[in-house]
Design a protein around this motif. Sequence first.
Motif: not given
Lengths: 244, 244
Positions: A161-172
């Motif tokens: 499994k790979k996670i791709i974050a859009v613009d900002i990793p959520s919660g950062w």
Amino acid sequence: MSFKVIAAKQASLLDQELMSTMGFSIDQLMELAGLSVAQSIYRVYPPTTTPSNKSSCLVLCGPGNNGGDGLVAARHLKLFGYNNIQIYYPKPTNRPIFTGLVTQLQQFGIEFIDSTQLSKSFSQSNLIIDALFGFSFKPPMRPPFNSIISEMLKWQLEQDKKIIAVDIPSGWDVDLGPTDACPEIANYQPDLLVSLTAPKPCSLKLNKSKKHYLGGRFISKQFAEKWGIDVPEYPGVDQVVQLQ
Amino acid sequence: MSFKVIAAKQASLLDQELMSTMGFSIDQLMELAGLSVAQSIYRVYPPTTTPSNKSSCLVLCGPGNNGGDGLVAARHLKLFGYNNIQIYYPKPTNRPIFTGLVTQLQQFGIEFIDSTQLSKSFSQSNLIIDALFGFSFKPPMRPPFNSIISEMLKWQLEQDKKIIAVDIPSGWDVDLGPTDACPEIANYQPDLLVSLTAPKPCSLKLNKSKKHYLGGRFISKQFAEKWGIDVPEYPGVDQVVQLQ
């Protein structure tokens, strides 16, 4: 490649100015942003290299513009040959651009799942797109998003499994990265971060082993200079450029 | 490559359905269409191969959506490294998407010229983009567009000038190509035709020595099947595919 970052307050003002002074509509910006997210994913995780050639994607969409970028990306991923795409969009926004994006996806035969289907979708997906929150997120992370994020991070421990974050990793935090205000994401590192328009300061907290792309190719050199940001050279007609 | 075409009446209905059933906004469709026009131009006439490395472009924009596609293409051409771009847009449309596109171009420092500057711009431009009229054009060709087209075709006789037509060569009948109803364009053959969504029947009248690309990568396979059109395989993340 070294690059300048753009702080939280600036990022928000810049976004506003794109739609006022620069004359862009939200539809245009979101389309180009989502397209660049899909192109980045194709570069790093092309549809033919994932297990059993299935390239299953789960797109997690939040209620704001970050979620909209995810909806656009999902459509382009489908066009790029990713055939197993599911979307979890628990708090849909009732504005024309968002309802339009949902209609488009439904017409493409892309499935929207509900909370009862989420665990199964996580288990079956190779690519998880985190389009929950962007630079306007304020902690704490509220339900149902806190548990979605926690579950996502649990699944990330699985090798396929790979996670791709859009613009900002959520919660950062846009400036600081993970903070105590959002304990759910204390150890969150996306496998691929796609910064939009300009990297935010928190992107410096991305582990060097992770991939970092820049997308959202829509600002002029003059505009970039005015805001004191570097626009790296995008190659040819590419909508994305690799930063790390 | 063989391909199916889509007749005039169908093209118009399909366009309507993209914005109703499919849920697209005009902003989204125009952005993707214009992007694909710019990408086609980059493929065939990249910015470094024209005389003295200047790649000067003159974009001729009509009052409708075809003109809007040209305005979008001009912005992406600028982003792709074409530094000398001028736009002639004699009958600007007072709708938000069009006024927004003009603002964007002005913010990119792209010059809008008036009729007194047109001949000079033709003489200095290597690439002339015909975004005057699309599939909803009805003859006769009215002033000032009849004389703009005539002048464009006169300049095309010069070896260093190439004409790129957006969707339909202006004045051509969507089904038949050049007809007696529009004598100005009796001998008009663009050097590059960029069909949008699907090629129209008139594209069969394009000389075999000319280039033909397809862009507007935004319809699903189901939608294409419903309309009885072929969607060729776009390579990778490309927004265009060469047909001829």
